[in-house]
Design a protein around this motif. Structure first.
Motif, PDB file in Angstrom:
ATOM      1  N   THR A  94     -15.232  -2.352  17.732  1.00  0.00           N
ATOM      2  CA  THR A  94     -13.907  -2.073  17.181  1.00  0.00           C
ATOM      3  C   THR A  94     -13.775  -2.618  15.775  1.00  0.00           C
ATOM      4  OG1 THR A  94     -13.058  -2.335  19.401  1.00  0.00           O
ATOM      5  CG2 THR A  94     -11.449  -2.303  17.641  1.00  0.00           C
ATOM      6  N   ILE A 102     -15.208  -0.593  13.019  1.00  0.00           N
ATOM      7  CA  ILE A 102     -14.338   0.513  12.606  1.00  0.00           C
ATOM      8  C   ILE A 102     -13.202  -0.014  11.741  1.00  0.00           C
ATOM      9  CG2 ILE A 102     -12.898   2.407  13.393  1.00  0.00           C
ATOM     10  CD1 ILE A 102     -14.348   2.371  16.008  1.00  0.00           C
ATOM     11  N   ALA A 148     -13.270   1.785   8.243  1.00  0.00           N
ATOM     12  CA  ALA A 148     -12.468   3.013   8.175  1.00  0.00           C
ATOM     13  C   ALA A 148     -11.069   2.770   7.633  1.00  0.00           C
ATOM     14  CB  ALA A 148     -12.379   3.660   9.549  1.00  0.00           C
ATOM     15  N   TYR A 189      -9.687   8.104   8.883  1.00  0.00           N
ATOM     16  CA  TYR A 189      -9.300   6.827   9.491  1.00  0.00           C
ATOM     17  C   TYR A 189      -8.760   7.026  10.891  1.00  0.00           C
ATOM     18  CZ  TYR A 189      -6.289   3.053  10.951  1.00  0.00           C
ATOM     19  OH  TYR A 189      -5.688   2.084  11.695  1.00  0.00           O
ATOM     20  N   HIS A 216      -8.889   9.162  13.258  1.00  0.00           N
ATOM     21  CA  HIS A 216      -9.643   9.408  14.474  1.00  0.00           C
ATOM     22  C   HIS A 216     -10.424   8.186  14.924  1.00  0.00           C
ATOM     23  CE1 HIS A 216     -10.512  11.737  17.903  1.00  0.00           C
ATOM     24  NE2 HIS A 216     -11.636  11.066  17.915  1.00  0.00           N
ATOM     25  N   PRO A 217     -11.190   7.542  14.027  1.00  0.00           N
ATOM     26  CA  PRO A 217     -11.814   6.276  14.444  1.00  0.00           C
ATOM     27  C   PRO A 217     -10.777   5.286  14.966  1.00  0.00           C
ATOM     28  CG  PRO A 217     -12.744   6.971  12.378  1.00  0.00           C
ATOM     29  CD  PRO A 217     -11.633   7.933  12.678  1.00  0.00           C
ATOM     30  N   TYR A 228     -10.499   5.032  18.460  1.00  0.00           N
ATOM     31  CA  TYR A 228     -11.498   4.184  19.110  1.00  0.00           C
ATOM     32  C   TYR A 228     -11.181   2.709  18.931  1.00  0.00           C
ATOM     33  CZ  TYR A 228     -13.687   8.645  19.590  1.00  0.00           C
ATOM     34  OH  TYR A 228     -13.898   9.961  19.899  1.00  0.00           O
ATOM     35  N   ALA A 244     -18.387   3.884  18.553  1.00  0.00           N
ATOM     36  CA  ALA A 244     -17.853   3.506  17.239  1.00  0.00           C
ATOM     37  C   ALA A 244     -18.524   4.307  16.141  1.00  0.00           C
ATOM     38  CB  ALA A 244     -18.050   2.011  17.010  1.00  0.00           C
ATOM     39  N   GLY A 257     -17.836   8.023  16.458  1.00  0.00           N
ATOM     40  CA  GLY A 257     -16.403   8.183  16.220  1.00  0.00           C
ATOM     41  C   GLY A 257     -16.052   8.352  14.745  1.00  0.00           C
ATOM     42  N   PHE A 258     -16.935   7.848  13.869  1.00  0.00           N
ATOM     43  CA  PHE A 258     -16.696   8.005  12.432  1.00  0.00           C
ATOM     44  C   PHE A 258     -16.852   9.448  11.973  1.00  0.00           C
ATOM     45  CE2 PHE A 258     -17.252   3.434  11.641  1.00  0.00           C
ATOM     46  CZ  PHE A 258     -16.266   3.281  10.696  1.00  0.00           C
ATOM     47  N   TRP A 286     -13.852  13.384  12.706  1.00  0.00           N
ATOM     48  CA  TRP A 286     -12.457  13.581  12.301  1.00  0.00           C
ATOM     49  C   TRP A 286     -12.091  15.049  12.090  1.00  0.00           C
ATOM     50  CZ3 TRP A 286     -16.161  12.588   8.606  1.00  0.00           C
ATOM     51  CH2 TRP A 286     -16.123  13.372   7.477  1.00  0.00           C
TER      52      TRP A 286
END
Lengths: 502, 238, 566
Positions: free
Chosen positions: C216, C219, C223, C263, C265-266, C269, C305, C308-309, C312
């Motif tokens: 976490t 991110i 992000a 940003y 969307h990450p 997470y 993580a 997840g970047f 988007w």
């Protein structure tokens, strides 16, 4: 609001959905040519999802009860803490499944994304908060007519913010982005009336930005867009009465998205019982909603706003939206005629002038004999000035018979002494009148509550033969004053040019 | 952990950057965490790097969408070259300061830090003057553009004169956004640098213990690189 | 200190240590505290207050939607704007003031050093600074609401957010500060995990909640600055009137969406990863069995993580970006489903052959599995390009992210709150009431959001103040669910407050957990541990056993230092 009805409905829906859940009827299946693909894809996902959800939840519930802690079962049974092969398997299987899902989903999408070649093009314009559709024959409508079993390509753009073009029954959706032309297409396969709903949040009227969508036979579609092509003619081919045209415009030009006609509050004031009524203005003061005021309010939406309604909300380009110079006046008259049909205060002063249905070609007739010291030779100018005052909307605010209003009356204004805010007194001569009209705010008259709009754009310029229009107007103001004199009248030279400019 | 982080506290000198566990009025003795500050600094630089990277990216996208014809009427002030040189020199002096503290050379350390600080201030002054000169340049170019006609692009597209004007305006605003953002970044470096410099004059740092100096060096070099990237981008696209 | 300090009697015998709540009690000692536990508690209080406000706004939304023409705000534009302001505020509060800080900052702050065996985070002063940045951001956001509520939706989509006359700049500035608070928290956590692991705490001995927090934090650090710049540009655009995102000035609204979702969307997470970490801890503890596949769970956190970047763009499928780009984002979106699935299977395997104790935290963890599975699959349907076309921007999306954010992140948070409540407060709560509320919440949640899935599939767009009459039955069902949720939450507030003042004293280890926080007293002393904590292989349940005399689990015998290797 009684809730028994919805509750009864709910029971119905629950019953219906129990069967639907099993029969996979979440999405419509028969709206358009792409709908079956999307629907089948959904069902594929649905089966996979149900399978895994049942697996996961089932195992969970089984373990919950089978391995529940109890007096006898205080410790976990010995078992492996990891098993790489097993874990790789259950990483690999979802990987394969999602890859299959991706490929299936993408294939269908390419089909959705590519319109067939032989499509009918309909232009879609989204703006806050209504849709306008333009058909190949130039017809414009607020209802979307679609021919059955023919591919239609939409060329969409937005006038202001993001909107979303979304017809659930036909399984078609696309965002409409300002500054870009976005295309999508549909080949409707089901007759009926559906809803186009705005799906991308766009402000106050977002949830009311819904247009009817009529899917009909090709011949009926052609007839409908033919009727829609002519504003002045009804579906039966006969000329429409002026208020009917106004009603068409009300729907077509987006008035309806802010102004209601049933008295309900809206983004703008309701039109029910508006024409001819007394209207309270922002910043105090009252005007009569006569023809001149209504016209002025349409053309200058940021001026003389009704109490409680801010300026800057209504678009100020309605002259262009109604067809621009030479065309807009008839349409504004039609709209005002329509307003009068829904107002109990309607009277002759709030109606458009007689003969307004015909294009204004006739020269100003029988001008009233000029009053005061205005020379007879200026009669034509006075008549022209009166027309200018009506057109531009001066008389919305300035009375000509001495009646007090939010703005100074024009009766006996020219040549009189005027008190200013700073206590000085000046004579309302030609220069004073000119400055007041062209540079309002430069002179502050005592007691004035309302800021006058800058009228120069509507009065001076090459299209009006320089100052001709302005001078006509000042001639008219002079004609209303018994104090009118040489100093308050336009220069005599203005009389030499062809009098009665438009 | 064999790496020398340069933050081993000497018995006489408690670490200044970590006082742990103040609850109420009671201070518990500090715990020394080797290398924590370095890692924290590196992460801060990563975050700031993302900040500048995304703003540069957005600038480039906006710039590429513009239809500015050749011979745009706005020029970057020449003073930017001077600020760049100043910043590069300051990066050098702070680097030498680091070398000095590692060799326990107290006097050079003090003066190199002070010089760096002075150069940083000078840089900010230079930037301010650059901004001011841009303001006048903007007025001049607007006047010139008012007289200008529409721009015809090679593709045949015509950009109306007022649109060109708006785009020039946008470009200038972006210039300000960048330089102000970087200016704040420099300011954010100058304040801790001032503290470090004062501490150096107080004889706080030694060969074994100089975390403040080390963090300042990391930050300052990063500042330098970011400016070079911004400056290069502006020079190439203005 | 070679022997453990496990039992309370022993701890007291060695030295009477006051716990962190009792050590000092002045207000000053709280607002200037550098103790991660107190900062965590303050985060908890503020975010719970925010949750209350956001929840009440949700009830307003649901009440409005009881009738097609709107029950509260009806009649026209000005009224609808008020509705729009309500749902905007609901979104902003829930995302930026509740979901982002709640689990990572509140529970994370409190538990991270305890689970790690550290005395505090690496930079306690920075930690306090983050908290006040969070407060400042929240204050700015509230101020903007008081002055003139924002009606842009929590996504601030341009150009509406540029044209909109509301106090967008102030609100955006507030969120900018909230973002930086999040960056500093993430930075602090990464350094803490790298540098403050005690002797014996190797990377692969860390409790899995820490792996989740670590992922976490990555991110948060990498992000969040992007949304910072996006919001900054939005402010510049509004104040200076230039065209970056506004098409009327030559800008591109889609650019805003790219930056925003890079940003946001990450950020999803940021909310869900720590939640998964909590669920992992709870499931292993209440199954009294070693977690199955430690490394797969740890690595799947990192994988989520990192992937997840890159997903988007799936928020932009229907706005006309190229089909190739759509395909890439769709592919990556599907990919991120895999590590999530791995976690679910590992949790099930952990339960297999365990001794499952269905206490409240476990019930929340199991609810999480069910709701997250539904949330995940609806996510997959939305990630598929062709089905997204007919579900995008409908209530299906609303229901999907409530399943993930509420059914996932908040339910797991509640699990964590109940799991660690005895440790944080030193009190037990009423188990029957807690179980009842958990069950009620589960039913009410599904009653609220499942009808939304259906009505979304039938075409109802989101963010509607009024709607077509055919949707009403679903909307009414949803509203009834929302009212039941309110009852559940108010009941929960009741029994938790009761526990706080009247609850039974909590023992050191009421659940039989094996992670380090259970080896110190409840609540822990200011220094967390008396002496250095003993660290060995995590999740070895053979080492604890229940002692009926003190109503707590105790360690069987002092550990030989590093004997077991995996």
């Amino acid at each position: 609001m009684g809730f028994t009805m919805p509750l009864m409905n709910m029971l119905n829906v629950v019953h219906l959905n129990c069967s639907r859940l099993l029969a996979f009827y979440w999405l419509p299946r028969d709206g358009s040519t792409t709908a079956p693909d999307i629907h089948d894809m959904w069902n594929f996902f649905y089966v996979v999802a149900i399978f895994f959800t049942v697996l996961v939840v089932g195992l969970m519930l089984f373990f919950m009860f089978r391995y529940r802690m109890s007096a006898k079962r205080q410790k976990a049974d010995p078992s492996a803490t990891h098993n790489t092969a097993l874990e790789l398997t259950w990483s690999g299987i979802p990987l394969i499944i999602v890859m299959v899902m991706f490929v299936v989903g993408f294939k269908g999408y390419m089909n959705i994304d590519t319109p067939p070649g032989n499509s009918i093009d309909i232009k879609v314009l989204a703006q806050q908060w209504f849709w306008t559709f333009t058909y190949p024959n130039g017809a414009v409508s607020k209802t979307l007519y679609l021919p059955l079993n023919r591919p239609v390509r939409f060329e969409m753009t937005s006038n202001d913010v993001l909107h979303g073009f979304w017809i659930p029954a036909l399984s078609v959706q696309r965002d409409v982005v300002p500054g870009r032309i976005i295309t999508t297409w549909v080949d409707a396969t089901r007759l009926g009336t559906f809803h186009l709903q705005c799906s991308e949040y766009c402000g106050d009227g977002h949830s009311r930005m819904i247009s009817p969508v009529i899917v009909e036979s090709y011949s009926k579609y052609l007839a409908d867009i033919k009727a829609a092509a002519n504003l002045w003619v009804g579906a039966d081919g006969k000329a429409l009465p002026l208020p009917k045209v106004g009603e068409k415009l009300y729907n077509l030009k987006g008035c309806s998205s802010c102004h209601t006609v049933n008295g309900a509050p809206g983004t703008g004031p309701t039109w029910r019982n508006l024409a001819g009524s007394q209207v309270k203005l922002n910043g105090g003061g009252t005007v009569t909603a006569n023809y001149a005021y209504l016209k002025h309010a349409i053309m200058n939406p940021d001026h003389l706003n009704v109490q409680g309604y801010a300026k800057g909300v209504m678009p100020d380009n309605y002259v262009e939206q109604l067809g621009g110079k030479g065309k807009y006046e008839r349409k504004i008259n039609a709209i005002i005629a329509y307003m009068n049909t829904i107002s109990k205060h309607s009277n002759s002063a709030s109606m458009p002038p007689a003969g307004a249905t015909a294009p204004a070609t006739s020269a100003p007739a029988a001008a009233a004999p000029p009053a005061g010291g205005v020379p007879k030779v200026a009669a034509a100018h006075v008549a022209a000035g009166k027309k200018v005052a009506m057109t531009v909307g001066c008389t919305a605010c300035h009375s000509v018979n001495g009646t007090p209003s939010v703005c100074p009356t024009w009766q006996n204004l020219a040549g009189s002494k005027v008190k200013l805010k700073d206590g000085k007194t000046v004579v309302a001569d030609y220069d004073f009148l000119r400055t007041m009209i062209l540079q309002p705010g430069k002179i502050n008259v005592a007691g004035a509550t309302m800021q006058m709009p800058n009228m120069s754009a509507a009065l001076v310029g090459p299209q009006y033969h320089g100052d001709q229009r302005l001078n006509d107007l000042i001639w008219y103001i002079n004609s209303l004053s018994k104090r009118s004199n040489k100093a308050s009248q336009p220069p005599q030279s203005s009389l030499h040019s062809t009098g009665g400019g438009k | 952990m064999t790496e020398d982080y340069g933050d081993t506290p000497t018995p006489a000198m408690p670490p200044d950057d970590k006082v742990l566990g103040i609850t109420g009025n009671k201070k518990t003795p500090a715990i020394h965490i080797p290398g924590a500050g370095n890692l924290g600094m590196a992460l801060l630089i990563v975050a700031l790097g993302m900040l500048f990277a995304s703003s540069l990216l957005s600038y480039l996208i906006v710039r590429l969408r513009m239809h500015l014809g050749p011979g745009a009427h706005v020029h970057l002030p020449a003073g930017l070259w001077i600020s760049t040189v100043i910043l590069l020199v300051s990066s050098g002096t702070i680097h030498w300061a680091m070398v000095a503290v590692r060799r326990d050379q107290e006097k050079p350390l003090k003066w190199l830090l002070a010089t760096t600080f002075a150069l940083g201030v000078l840089f900010l002054i230079m930037q301010t003057s650059n901004w001011l000169s841009m303001v006048t340049a903007m007025h001049r170019s607007f006047a010139a553009l008012h007289a200008q006609a529409d721009v015809l692009l090679p593709g045949g597209q015509i950009i109306p004169a007022d649109r060109v004007l708006v785009q020039h305006h946008d470009l200038l605003v972006l210039f300000y956004v960048f330089t102000v953002l970087h200016g704040l970044h420099v300011l954010g470096g100058l304040i801790p640098l001032a503290v470090v410099t004062l501490r150096a004059f107080g004889g706080r740092y030694s060969r074994n213990y100089h975390p403040g100096v080390r963090y300042s060096v990391m930050y300052w070099h990063f500042l330098d690189i970011v400016w070079l990237l911004i400056f290069a981008t502006l020079e190439l696209t203005f | 200190m070679s022997t453990t300090t496990a039992t309370p009697e022993m701890a007291q015998a060695v030295a009477p240590v006051k716990n962190y709540l009792k050590q000092t009690t002045t207000i000053r000692s709280w607002i200037f505290t550098l103790d991660h536990k107190r900062i965590g508690v303050m985060y908890l209080i503020v975010s719970l207050l925010a949750f209350f406000v956001g929840g009440m706004l949700a009830e307003v939304i649901r009440t409005q939607l009881l009738t097609p023409s709107g029950l509260i705000f009806h009649g026209g534009g000005a009224a609808y704007r008020q509705y729009n302001q309500v749902f905007t505020l609901h979104g902003i509060i829930m995302v930026f003031m509740v979901l982002v800080p709640m689990t990572p900052a509140a529970l994370g702050n409190f538990m991270l050093p305890l689970l790690l065996g550290a005395k505090d985070v690496a930079f306690p002063r920075l930690n306090l600074f983050s908290f006040y940045l969070y407060v400042a951001g929240a204050v700015l956001a509230i101020l903007s609401t008081v002055l003139g509520a924002v009606d842009t939706g929590w996504t601030f989509y341009a150009p509406y957010s540029i044209d909109s006359g509301s106090y967008v700049v102030l609100m955006v500035a507030g969120i900018f500060l909230l973002g930086f608070s999040s960056i500093f928290t993430g930075l602090n956590f990464i350094v803490t995990i790298h540098k403050l692991r005690p002797r014996g705490m190797t990377w692969f001995r860390m409790p899995l909640f820490l792996w989740a927090t670590y992922a976490t934090a990555i991110i948060q650090v990498a992000a969040t600055p992007v949304v910072g710049v996006t919001l900054l540009l939005l402010i510049v655009e509004r104040v200076m009137g230039i065209g970056i995102f506004n098409s009327a000035l030559g800008g591109d609204p889609v650019l805003f969406q790219h930056f925003f979702w890079f940003y946001s969307h990450p950020a999803v997470y940021i909310m869900i990863l720590p939640a998964m970490g909590i669920v992992t801890e709870i499931i292993t503890t209440f199954s009294h069995k070693t977690i199955f596949g430690y490394k797969f769970i740890a690595m799947s956190s990192l994988a989520i993580a990192l992937i997840g970047f890159l997903v988007w763009g799936h928020h932009l499928f229907v706005n006309g970006q190229s089909a190739e780009l759509d395909a890439i984002f769709s592919f990556l979106t599907f990919l991120v489903a895999v590590p999530s699935a791995v976690k679910v299977f590992n949790w099930l395997a952990t339960m297999y052959k365990g001794a499952i104790d269905l206490k409240t935290p476990m019930l929340y963890a199991l609810s999480f599995i069910v709701l997250f599975t539904i949330g995940g699959f609806t996510g997959v349907v939305l990630g598929a390009l062709s089905t997204d076309v007919v579900l995008h921007d409908t209530y299906f999306v609303v229901a999907h992210f409530h399943y993930v954010m509420f059914g996932g992140a908040i339910i797991a948070f509640l699990g964590g709150l109940h799991y660690w409540w005895p440790k944080m407060t030193g009190r037990m709560y009423s188990e029957p009431w807690a179980k009842f509320v958990c069950a009620l919440l589960f039913v009410a949640f599904n009653l609220t959001f499942f009808p939304q899935l259906v009505v979304g599939a039938h075409g109802m767009p989101r963010r509607y103040a009024t709607y077509l009459p055919e949707y009403q039955p679903y909307m009414v069902a949803s509203t009834i669910g929302a009212y039941l949720q309110m009852i559940a939450f108010l009941t929960m507030a009741g029994y938790l407050l009761h526990s706080l003042f009247r609850g039974a004293k909590a023992p050191e280890n009421p659940w039989g957990g094996t992670t380090l926080e259970w080896t110190t007293s409840s609540p822990p002393p200011t220094e967390n541990f008396i002496g250095a904590p003993e660290v060995d292989v995590p999740y070895d349940y053979s080492l604890v056993e229940y002692d009926a005399a003190i109503g707590s689990y105790i360690r069987k015998e002092p550990m030989p230092a590093v004997e077991q290797t995996h």
